[in-house]
Enzyme design. Structure first.
Site, PDB file in Angstrom:
ATOM      1  CB  THR A 124      57.876  63.711 102.167  1.00  0.00           C
ATOM      2  OG1 THR A 124      57.958  63.998 104.109  1.00  0.00           O
ATOM      3  CG2 THR A 124      57.401  62.588 102.195  1.00  0.00           C
ATOM      4  CG  ASP A 125      62.190  63.738 105.444  1.00  0.00           C
ATOM      5  OD1 ASP A 125      61.368  64.247 105.839  1.00  0.00           O
ATOM      6  OD2 ASP A 125      62.987  64.930 106.440  1.00  0.00           O
ATOM      7  CD  GLU A 126      56.324  63.726 107.556  1.00  0.00           C
ATOM      8  OE1 GLU A 126      55.918  62.985 107.820  1.00  0.00           O
ATOM      9  OE2 GLU A 126      57.225  65.234 107.313  1.00  0.00           O
ATOM     10  CE1 TYR A 149      52.033  63.845 103.106  1.00  0.00           C
ATOM     11  CE2 TYR A 149      53.861  64.046 105.111  1.00  0.00           C
ATOM     12  CZ  TYR A 149      54.368  64.775 103.764  1.00  0.00           C
ATOM     13  OH  TYR A 149      54.443  64.948 102.376  1.00  0.00           O
ATOM     14  CE  LYS A 153      54.322  62.863  98.753  1.00  0.00           C
ATOM     15  NZ  LYS A 153      53.927  63.710  97.824  1.00  0.00           N
TER      16      LYS A 153
HETATM   17  P1  NAD Z   1      50.211  72.026 100.681  1.00  0.00           P
HETATM   18  O1  NAD Z   1      48.979  71.436 101.673  1.00  0.00           O
HETATM   19  O2  NAD Z   1      50.641  73.674 101.199  1.00  0.00           O
HETATM   20  O3  NAD Z   1      49.511  72.143  99.561  1.00  0.00           O
HETATM   21  C1  NAD Z   1      49.140  70.799  98.338  1.00  0.00           C
HETATM   22  C2  NAD Z   1      48.190  71.609  97.565  1.00  0.00           C
HETATM   23  O4  NAD Z   1      48.015  69.879  96.732  1.00  0.00           O
HETATM   24  C3  NAD Z   1      47.167  72.149  97.433  1.00  0.00           C
HETATM   25  O5  NAD Z   1      47.185  73.376  96.544  1.00  0.00           O
HETATM   26  C4  NAD Z   1      46.487  71.360  97.531  1.00  0.00           C
HETATM   27  O6  NAD Z   1      44.626  72.159  97.123  1.00  0.00           O
HETATM   28  C5  NAD Z   1      46.477  70.674  96.299  1.00  0.00           C
HETATM   29  N1  NAD Z   1      45.729  69.567  96.424  1.00  0.00           N
HETATM   30  C6  NAD Z   1      45.805  68.633  96.943  1.00  0.00           C
HETATM   31  N2  NAD Z   1      44.905  67.641  96.401  1.00  0.00           N
HETATM   32  C7  NAD Z   1      44.789  67.886  95.585  1.00  0.00           C
HETATM   33  C8  NAD Z   1      43.505  66.772  94.583  1.00  0.00           C
HETATM   34  N3  NAD Z   1      43.668  65.627  94.792  1.00  0.00           N
HETATM   35  N4  NAD Z   1      44.502  67.130  93.325  1.00  0.00           N
HETATM   36  C9  NAD Z   1      44.442  68.205  92.335  1.00  0.00           C
HETATM   37  N5  NAD Z   1      45.044  69.501  93.769  1.00  0.00           N
HETATM   38  C10 NAD Z   1      45.090  68.867  94.282  1.00  0.00           C
HETATM   39  O7  NAD Z   1      51.364  71.077 100.572  1.00  0.00           O
HETATM   40  P2  NAD Z   1      52.809  71.508 100.665  1.00  0.00           P
HETATM   41  O8  NAD Z   1      53.587  71.888 101.724  1.00  0.00           O
HETATM   42  O9  NAD Z   1      53.102  72.826  99.356  1.00  0.00           O
HETATM   43  O10 NAD Z   1      53.554  70.627  99.685  1.00  0.00           O
HETATM   44  C11 NAD Z   1      53.842  69.918  98.564  1.00  0.00           C
HETATM   45  C12 NAD Z   1      54.456  68.645  97.934  1.00  0.00           C
HETATM   46  O11 NAD Z   1      55.584  68.439  98.974  1.00  0.00           O
HETATM   47  C13 NAD Z   1      53.544  67.421  98.800  1.00  0.00           C
HETATM   48  O12 NAD Z   1      53.582  66.325  97.656  1.00  0.00           O
HETATM   49  C14 NAD Z   1      54.115  66.951 100.368  1.00  0.00           C
HETATM   50  O13 NAD Z   1      53.574  65.768 100.292  1.00  0.00           O
HETATM   51  C15 NAD Z   1      55.591  67.518  99.425  1.00  0.00           C
HETATM   52  N6  NAD Z   1      56.972  68.158 101.067  1.00  0.00           N
HETATM   53  C16 NAD Z   1      56.376  68.612 101.450  1.00  0.00           C
HETATM   54  C17 NAD Z   1      57.123  69.515 102.735  1.00  0.00           C
HETATM   55  C18 NAD Z   1      56.480  70.289 104.044  1.00  0.00           C
HETATM   56  O14 NAD Z   1      57.406  70.997 104.923  1.00  0.00           O
HETATM   57  N7  NAD Z   1      55.826  71.301 103.484  1.00  0.00           N
HETATM   58  C19 NAD Z   1      58.217  68.740 102.761  1.00  0.00           C
HETATM   59  C20 NAD Z   1      58.831  67.635 101.769  1.00  0.00           C
HETATM   60  C21 NAD Z   1      57.660  67.053 100.585  1.00  0.00           C
HETATM   61  P1  TYD Z   2      55.058  69.129 111.418  1.00  0.00           P
HETATM   62  O1  TYD Z   2      54.611  70.545 111.078  1.00  0.00           O
HETATM   63  O2  TYD Z   2      53.536  68.407 111.302  1.00  0.00           O
HETATM   64  O3  TYD Z   2      55.590  68.613 110.564  1.00  0.00           O
HETATM   65  P2  TYD Z   2      55.782  67.009 110.403  1.00  0.00           P
HETATM   66  O4  TYD Z   2      55.382  66.027 111.181  1.00  0.00           O
HETATM   67  O5  TYD Z   2      55.025  66.826 108.582  1.00  0.00           O
HETATM   68  O6  TYD Z   2      57.382  67.000 110.800  1.00  0.00           O
HETATM   69  O7  TYD Z   2      55.378  69.011 112.932  1.00  0.00           O
HETATM   70  C1  TYD Z   2      56.591  69.817 112.849  1.00  0.00           C
HETATM   71  C2  TYD Z   2      56.942  69.416 114.042  1.00  0.00           C
HETATM   72  O8  TYD Z   2      56.243  69.838 115.453  1.00  0.00           O
HETATM   73  C3  TYD Z   2      56.645  67.714 114.436  1.00  0.00           C
HETATM   74  O9  TYD Z   2      57.878  66.897 115.223  1.00  0.00           O
HETATM   75  C4  TYD Z   2      55.446  67.283 115.137  1.00  0.00           C
HETATM   76  C5  TYD Z   2      55.564  69.094 115.984  1.00  0.00           C
HETATM   77  N1  TYD Z   2      54.494  69.449 116.514  1.00  0.00           N
HETATM   78  C6  TYD Z   2      53.915  69.952 117.480  1.00  0.00           C
HETATM   79  O10 TYD Z   2      54.711  70.181 118.460  1.00  0.00           O
HETATM   80  N2  TYD Z   2      53.077  70.802 117.486  1.00  0.00           N
HETATM   81  C7  TYD Z   2      52.276  71.334 116.720  1.00  0.00           C
HETATM   82  O11 TYD Z   2      51.757  71.982 117.568  1.00  0.00           O
HETATM   83  C8  TYD Z   2      52.312  70.999 115.125  1.00  0.00           C
HETATM   84  C9  TYD Z   2      51.476  70.905 114.247  1.00  0.00           C
HETATM   85  C10 TYD Z   2      53.498  69.831 115.468  1.00  0.00           C
END
Ligand code: NAD
Ligand code: TYD
Length: 342
Positions: A124-126, A149, A153
């Site tokens: 992630t970019d985080e 988090y 990561k």
């Molecule tokens: P999500 O939370 O929707 O899904 C996570 C999945 O992992 C779920 O299906 C969960 O059941 C499974 N899981 C969790 N713990 C597990 C374990 N111990 N063993 C096996 N499976 C397990 O997440 P997402 O948003 O689809 O993100 C997927 C990946 O992308 C993550 O690694 C996250 O860090 C990364 N990512 C997400 C975003 C975003 O905006 N959502 C951005 C950048 C990177």
């Molecule tokens: P989020 O979707 O949790 O992603 P991330 O924190 O990983 O970027 O949040 C996106 C942005 O929105 C973040 O600045 C936190 C803000 N936020 C709110 O203002 N209200 C909310 O209820 C949530 C879930 C997030």
């Protein structure tokens, strides 16, 4: 190809599997997922009968389960499984360290023992921390995570690189900005806002709402992941961005306008502790090397996403029960029904 996907029942992983099956129907995919609150097999009904697709329920921290499930000589592990929500990491960091850091190490070891050809690690970019105005995270920038988090990561990334150095593991790391699109669990900002607005419930805005995120549609992200898996250079990191950094308030007001709801639904709440002010990724490298760029404009992607949530009320209802309701109450000090706007 034979792929072993972890976390394929989550938001991005399920999109990746649906897209891969469409593009490469002859390939085999094993989806290994623990099915936490965020994992949902309803995200995969369109592929569950596909002959090359198999689901295995398991935890990436369990070496034996992995050794049994990973096919010997598979072409790739695609590692999505993680605890993914920053707010939850504030209330319980240990599970994040355990799943995201330790789980990645156990998976790396199992993949090596099963002689998997490539390890695609989804980061992630985080990991870069909060960017100053005009600052852009590059692949070789220093990593400065600021939430549990992001720290977990970052640890995972370091462990992947260590496996590359120590054992010659062929890996590629991707760092994506904030994804949005169908099937996203409504705890993240966009689906939370869409679902709440549809039901005329207030939307929590943390602090002043001027924090910046770079939104990317999940289909654009998955197209980039497929490109990096197939063409990325071993041992390299690739950034994937939407090219659309905007303050949260802009995004929320766009949602309300599209749903024809009043701005009075925006409810300022106390800020998230340690809230990162701005994320911004420079993704010139993937454009240059793999000829990828985002194709879905934010306005089109948001419209499509809103339609999806409107058309999939049953899905929303099913995921917004049990654990989610307790979590929402703890987080905002009110139940969902109490948060209905007057
Ligand atoms: P999500 O939370 O929707 O899904 C996570 C999945 O992992 C779920 O299906 C969960 O059941 C499974 N899981 C969790 N713990 C597990 C374990 N111990 N063993 C096996 N499976 C397990 O997440 P997402 O948003 O689809 O993100 C997927 C990946 O992308 C993550 O690694 C996250 O860090 C990364 N990512 C997400 C975003 C975003 O905006 N959502 C951005 C950048 C990177
Ligand atoms: P989020 O979707 O949790 O992603 P991330 O924190 O990983 O970027 O949040 C996106 C942005 O929105 C973040 O600045 C936190 C803000 N936020 C709110 O203002 N209200 C909310 O209820 C949530 C879930 C997030």
């Amino acid at each position: 190809m034979k792929l072993f996907v972890t976390g394929g029942a989550g938001f991005i992983g399920s999109q990746f599997i649906r897209d891969w099956v469409k593009r490469f129907p002859q390939d085999e995919i094993i989806n290994f997922d623990k099915l936490t609150y965020a994992g949902n097999l309803a995200n995969l009904t369109s592929v569950e009968d596909h002959p090359g697709y198999t689901f295995v329920r398991g935890d990436i921290r369990h070496s034996e389960a992995l050794l049994e499930a990973i096919p010997h000589g598979a072409d790739a592990v695609v590692h999505f499984a993680a605890e993914s929500h920053v707010d939850r990491s504030i209330n319980g960091a240990a599970e994040f360290v355990s799943t995201n850091a330790l789980g990645t190490q156990v998976l790396l070891d199992a993949a090596r023992h099963r002689k998997v050809a490539r390890f695609l690690h989804i980061s992630t970019d985080e990991v870069g921390g909060s960017m100053h105005p005009e600052e852009w995270l590059k692949e070789d920038s220093a990593l400065k995570p600021r939430s549990a988090y992001a720290a977990s990561k970052t640890a995972a990334e370091h462990l992947v690189r260590a496996a590359g150095e120590t054992f010659g593991t062929d890996y590629v790391i991707t760092r994506t900005s904030n994804n949005y699109g169908p099937f996203q669990f409504p705890e993240k900002l966009l689906p939370l806002a869409i679902c709440n607005a549809m039901e005329n419930q207030s939307i929590p805005v943390y602090g002043d709402g001027m924090q910046v995120r770079d939104w990317i549609h999940v289909e654009d992200n998955c197209r980039a992941l497929i490109s990096t898996l197939r063409g990325g250079r071993a041992g390299h990191t690739y950034h994937i961005g939407g090219g659309f950094p905007r303050p949260n308030r802009y995004v929320l007001e766009s949602i309300l306008a599209m749903l024809d709801r009043p701005k009075s639904l925006l409810a300022p709440t106390k800020d998230r502790p340690g809230h990162d002010r701005r994320y911004a990724v420079n993704f010139d490298k993937i454009v240059r090397e793999l000829n990828w760029r985002p194709l879905i404009s934010f306005q089109d992607g948001l419209r499509q996403t809103i339609h999806w949530y409107k058309d999939n009320q049953q899905w929303v209802k099913s995921v917004r029960s049990g654990d989610y309701l307790n979590y929402y109450k703890e987080q905002y000090g009110q139940s969902l029904s109490q948060s209905k706007a007057a």
